[in-house]
Design a protein around this motif. Structure first.
Motif, mmCIF file in Angstrom:
data_model
loop_
_atom_site.group_PDB
_atom_site.id
_atom_site.type_symbol
_atom_site.label_atom_id
_atom_site.label_comp_id
_atom_site.label_asym_id
_atom_site.label_seq_id
_atom_site.Cartn_x
_atom_site.Cartn_y
_atom_site.Cartn_z
ATOM 1 N N THR A 1 0.833 -1.204 0.000
ATOM 2 C CA THR A 1 0.000 0.000 0.000
ATOM 3 C C THR A 1 0.866 1.252 0.000
ATOM 4 O O THR A 1 0.551 2.244 -0.668
ATOM 5 N N ARG A 2 1.965 1.225 0.728
ATOM 6 C CA ARG A 2 2.861 2.388 0.766
ATOM 7 C C ARG A 2 3.466 2.668 -0.603
ATOM 8 O O ARG A 2 3.545 3.827 -1.036
ATOM 9 N N GLU A 3 3.907 1.622 -1.309
ATOM 10 C CA GLU A 3 4.488 1.813 -2.641
ATOM 11 C C GLU A 3 3.458 2.398 -3.609
ATOM 12 O O GLU A 3 3.785 3.276 -4.420
ATOM 13 N N ILE A 4 2.223 1.917 -3.530
ATOM 14 C CA ILE A 4 1.179 2.450 -4.405
ATOM 15 C C ILE A 4 0.887 3.900 -4.051
ATOM 16 O O ILE A 4 0.716 4.754 -4.926
ATOM 17 N N ALA A 5 0.844 4.202 -2.765
ATOM 18 C CA ALA A 5 0.606 5.581 -2.333
ATOM 19 C C ALA A 5 1.696 6.506 -2.854
ATOM 20 O O ALA A 5 1.418 7.614 -3.322
ATOM 21 N N ASP A 6 2.946 6.057 -2.799
ATOM 22 C CA ASP A 6 4.051 6.867 -3.313
ATOM 23 C C ASP A 6 3.897 7.118 -4.808
ATOM 24 O O ASP A 6 4.192 8.211 -5.304
ATOM 25 N N ALA A 7 3.422 6.109 -5.537
ATOM 26 C CA ALA A 7 3.254 6.254 -6.982
ATOM 27 C C ALA A 7 2.180 7.280 -7.313
ATOM 28 O O ALA A 7 2.268 7.979 -8.325
ATOM 29 N N PHE A 8 1.167 7.393 -6.451
ATOM 30 C CA PHE A 8 0.075 8.329 -6.682
ATOM 31 C C PHE A 8 0.280 9.654 -5.947
ATOM 32 O O PHE A 8 -0.550 10.554 -6.036
ATOM 33 N N TYR A 9 1.367 9.768 -5.190
ATOM 34 C CA TYR A 9 1.665 10.977 -4.409
ATOM 35 C C TYR A 9 0.528 11.317 -3.442
ATOM 36 O O TYR A 9 0.101 12.473 -3.339
ATOM 37 N N VAL A 10 0.018 10.285 -2.759
ATOM 38 C CA VAL A 10 -1.015 10.502 -1.745
ATOM 39 C C VAL A 10 -0.561 9.825 -0.460
ATOM 40 O O VAL A 10 0.289 8.926 -0.485
ATOM 41 N N PRO A 11 -1.110 10.225 0.705
ATOM 42 C CA PRO A 11 -0.743 9.568 1.962
ATOM 43 C C PRO A 11 -1.114 8.085 1.937
ATOM 44 O O PRO A 11 -2.085 7.677 1.289
ATOM 45 N N GLU A 12 -0.341 7.286 2.679
ATOM 46 C CA GLU A 12 -0.590 5.848 2.714
ATOM 47 C C GLU A 12 -2.006 5.543 3.222
ATOM 48 O O GLU A 12 -2.685 4.646 2.711
ATOM 49 N N ALA A 13 -2.471 6.304 4.231
ATOM 50 C CA ALA A 13 -3.811 6.066 4.775
ATOM 51 C C ALA A 13 -4.884 6.290 3.718
ATOM 52 O O ALA A 13 -5.878 5.552 3.644
ATOM 53 N N THR A 14 -4.689 7.304 2.877
ATOM 54 C CA THR A 14 -5.647 7.580 1.805
ATOM 55 C C THR A 14 -5.703 6.432 0.817
ATOM 56 O O THR A 14 -6.784 6.008 0.391
ATOM 57 N N MET A 15 -4.517 5.914 0.449
ATOM 58 C CA MET A 15 -4.489 4.802 -0.497
ATOM 59 C C MET A 15 -5.082 3.545 0.128
ATOM 60 O O MET A 15 -5.773 2.768 -0.553
ATOM 61 N N ALA A 16 -4.840 3.317 1.405
ATOM 62 C CA ALA A 16 -5.410 2.149 2.077
ATOM 63 C C ALA A 16 -6.932 2.200 2.031
ATOM 64 O O ALA A 16 -7.599 1.183 1.790
ATOM 65 N N GLN A 17 -7.482 3.384 2.235
ATOM 66 C CA GLN A 17 -8.936 3.542 2.169
ATOM 67 C C GLN A 17 -9.445 3.297 0.753
ATOM 68 O O GLN A 17 -10.497 2.686 0.548
ATOM 69 N N ARG A 18 -8.692 3.776 -0.246
ATOM 70 C CA ARG A 18 -9.103 3.590 -1.641
ATOM 71 C C ARG A 18 -9.143 2.107 -1.997
ATOM 72 O O ARG A 18 -10.090 1.625 -2.631
ATOM 73 N N ILE A 19 -8.106 1.382 -1.581
ATOM 74 C CA ILE A 19 -8.057 -0.056 -1.871
ATOM 75 C C ILE A 19 -9.164 -0.791 -1.121
ATOM 76 O O ILE A 19 -9.825 -1.681 -1.663
ATOM 77 N N SER A 20 -9.375 -0.405 0.134
ATOM 78 C CA SER A 20 -10.429 -1.045 0.923
ATOM 79 C C SER A 20 -11.796 -0.814 0.309
ATOM 80 O O SER A 20 -12.628 -1.727 0.227
ATOM 81 N N ARG A 21 -12.049 0.420 -0.167
ATOM 82 C CA ARG A 21 -13.328 0.716 -0.812
ATOM 83 C C ARG A 21 -13.489 -0.091 -2.097
ATOM 84 O O ARG A 21 -14.593 -0.554 -2.416
ATOM 85 N N ALA A 22 -12.397 -0.254 -2.840
ATOM 86 C CA ALA A 22 -12.461 -1.025 -4.086
ATOM 87 C C ALA A 22 -12.819 -2.478 -3.796
ATOM 88 O O ALA A 22 -13.676 -3.069 -4.472
ATOM 89 N N LYS A 23 -12.183 -3.045 -2.788
ATOM 90 C CA LYS A 23 -12.506 -4.426 -2.423
ATOM 91 C C LYS A 23 -13.934 -4.521 -1.912
ATOM 92 O O LYS A 23 -14.640 -5.504 -2.176
ATOM 93 N N GLY A 24 -14.366 -3.498 -1.174
ATOM 94 C CA GLY A 24 -15.739 -3.485 -0.691
ATOM 95 C C GLY A 24 -16.745 -3.423 -1.826
ATOM 96 O O GLY A 24 -17.812 -4.043 -1.773
ATOM 97 N N THR A 25 -16.422 -2.682 -2.882
ATOM 98 C CA THR A 25 -17.310 -2.580 -4.045
ATOM 99 C C THR A 25 -17.504 -3.931 -4.706
ATOM 100 O O THR A 25 -18.586 -4.244 -5.211
ATOM 101 N N LEU A 26 -16.425 -4.745 -4.697
ATOM 102 C CA LEU A 26 -16.503 -6.058 -5.341
ATOM 103 C C LEU A 26 -17.174 -7.098 -4.452
ATOM 104 O O LEU A 26 -17.480 -8.197 -4.934
ATOM 105 N N ARG A 27 -17.380 -6.782 -3.181
ATOM 106 C CA ARG A 27 -17.945 -7.771 -2.266
ATOM 107 C C ARG A 27 -19.337 -8.191 -2.736
ATOM 108 O O ARG A 27 -20.220 -7.372 -2.961
#
Length: 405
Positions: free
Chosen positions: A133-159
Motif C-alpha cells: 500500500t505504501r508503494e502504491i501511495a508513493d506512486a500516486f503521491y497521496v498519503p498511505e492512509a488515503t491509499m489504504a482507504q481507496r483499496i479497501s473501498r475497491a474491495k468493498g465494491t466487489l464484495r
C-alpha cells in the motif's frame, strides 16, 4: 556434525504466487475481499513456517491455508489449532480450476467496470502487481492512509458481486503499463511479469493496441541493462552503451509491432501504444545517437499528439517528447520555441525544465543548460531523477568553466 543452515526464504517467489492463489480462490466463488484478507494471513504464516518447514508445493500450501482461514473466519474465532495444521499438514498439489492464466483472470477482475479508474489501478497494483500500500501511495503521491482507504473501498465494491464481467480493455492495458513502469524503475520482477501478462493478453484479443503495448514493453525493456551505471545512477539514452542492449528482445519487439500495424484497417490509425512502440523501435534501431532517424521520430510524435484534443494538458509527456524531436530534427532553437508555447500550462513541471536543459545543451548554450537542469532538479520528486539532474547541471557548468577550455 552440524546441521546445514536453512536456505533463506525467497520472498520474491512468494510474492509471485499471490495473484495466482487469489485468482484461484476468486474463480472458486470466494468473496474477493475475504479471500485477500485470508491470503494475507496465510502469507504471514508462510513467512513464519517455511524457513523451517518448506512445503513441496508452495502454491497448494498457500491455497489450503488461506481456505482454512476463510473457514475459520466463518466459524468466528473457534479454531485455535491453526499453527499445528498449517505447520505439519502438507497439502496435495492443487489442480487449476480451469485452463488459462489465473493472473490474467485476476487482472480483469481488478479492472471490473463497477470500479472507478483510480481504484482499478490501485487494486491491480496491490493484488496482481504485489506492491505494498505504501508503494502504491508513493506512486500516486497521496498519503498511505488515503491509499489504504481507496483499496479497501475497491474491495468493498466487489464484495458479493459475480466477477464475470471483464474490465475494459483500455483500462487493462493502462494498468499493465503502470505495472511495467513500476518494474522498469527498479522492480525488475514486476517488469517481467507485466511483459508475461501482455503476451497472454495478445493471445486473448485481436486488438492491435494489446500487441502495441507488448512491443513497447519489449523495446524499452531491451535497454534496461544500460539504464544505470555501476553505481546505480541513471544513464540517459544518448549516453547508454548500446552494446548492452538485448538485441533479441529488440527483434521480438519489432516483430510484434509490425504485426500490430498490419492489423490496422485502412481507415483506422495506430493507437497510443503502437505509436510509442514505433518511436522506441527507431531509437533501438540506431547504432549510435548520431544515426537516430529524428525526422521519422518527429512524424510519429505528430501522430501521437494528434490522438487527444488537448495534448498539452492530457499528454504533456508527448508534447515534451515532440519538442525534443523538433530540436534534433530541425534545430535546438526550434525545439526551445516549442517549449516556450508550453510554459503557461506545464512550465512548473520539472520535466519541462529538464527538456529545456537538454535543448540548450544541444544548441551549445551550456550556462543556460546548467540553469535549466538545476531548476529541474529543484522541482523533481524522485530521488534518482533529482540526483541525475544535479549531475547534469554540474557537468554543464564544468564544461563551460574557463578551466575546462
Amino acid at each position: 556434525m552440524t546441521d546445514e543452515p536453512t536456505p533463506p526464504l525467497d520472498e520474491g517467489a512468494l510474492r509471485a504466487l499471490v495473484p495466482r492463489v487469489l485468482a484461484g480462490m476468486v474463480r472458486r466463488g470466494e468473496d474477493f475481499h475475504a479471500a485477500e484478507d485470508a491470503l494475507q494471513e496465510a502469507l504471514l504464516e508462510a513467512l513464519r513456517v517455511w524457513p523451517e518447514h518448506p512445503p513441496r508445493d508452495p502454491r497448494a500450501w498457500l491455497t489450503t491455508v488461506a481456505t482454512r482461514r476463510l473457514v475459520d473466519a466463518r466459524r468466528s474465532e473457534a479454531a485455535r489449532q491453526r499453527r499445528e495444521e498449517t505447520e505439519y499438514a502438507e497439502p496435495r498439489p492443487a489442480a487449476r480450476a480451469e485452463e488459462g492464466d489465473d493472473t490474467l483472470f485476476l487482472l480483469f477482475c481488478c479492472c471490473h467496470p463497477d470500479l472507478a479508474p483510480a481504484s482499478q489501478v490501485a487494486l491491480t497494483l496491490r493484488a496482481v502487481g504485489g506492491l505494498s500500500t505504501r508503494e502504491i501511495a508513493d506512486a500516486f503521491y497521496v498519503p498511505e492512509a488515503t491509499m489504504a482507504q481507496r483499496i479497501s473501498r475497491a474491495k468493498g465494491t466487489l464484495r458479493g458481486r459475480r466477477l464475470d464481467q471483464p474490465g475494459d480493455l483500455a483500462v487493462v492495458l493502462r494498468v499493465l503499463y503502470l505495472i511495467y513502469t513500476a518494474g522498469h524503475a527498479g522492480r525488475i520482477d514486476l517488469a517481467g511479469e507485466a511483459i508475461r501478462l501482455a503476451r497472454q493478453l495478445t493471445l486473448a484479443t485481436e486488438e492491435p493496441e494489446a500487441r502495441g503495448l507488448l512491443a513497447l514493453m519489449l523495446l524499452n525493456h531491451a535497454r534496461l541493462p544500460a539504464r544505470l551505471d555501476p553505481e546505480g545512477r541513471i544513464v540517459t539514452l544518448d549516453r547508454q552503451d548500446r552494446g548492452l542492449w538485448d538485441t533479441r528482445e529488440i527483434a521480438e519487439g519489432v516483430r510484434v509491432l509490425q504485426s500490430a500495424l498490419a492489423m490496422q484497417t485502412d481507415e483506422g490509425r495506430p493507437g497510443r501504444y503502437q505509436i510509442q512502440a514505433a518511436i522506441a523501435a527507431l531509437h533501438d534501431d540506431a547504432a549510435s545517437v548520431e544515426e537516430t532517424d529524428w525526422p521519422q521520430i518527429l512524424a510519429w510524435y505528430d501522430d501521437l499528439v494528434a490522438l487527444t484534443d488537448d495534448p498539452v494538458r492530457q499528454d504533456p509527456a508527448a508534447v515534451l517528447g515532440r519538442a525534443v524531436a523538433v530540436g534534433h530534427a530541425r534545430d535546438a532553437a526550434a525545439g526551445l520555441r516549442e517549449t516556450d508555447a508550453l510554459r503557461e500550462v506545464i512550465g512548473d513541471r520539472h520535466r519541462w525544465h529538464a527538456v529545456r536543459g537538454h535543448l540548450h545543451e544541444l544548441g551549445g548554450d551550456l550556462p543556460a543548460a546548467a540553469t535549466a537542469y538545476a531548476e529541474a532538479a529543484r522541482r523533481a520528486t524522485n530521488v534518482a531523477e533529482r540526483d541525475h539532474l544535479v549531475r547534469q547541471a554540474a557537468r554543464a557548468r564544468a564544461a563551460c568553466s574557463p578551466s575546462s577550455t
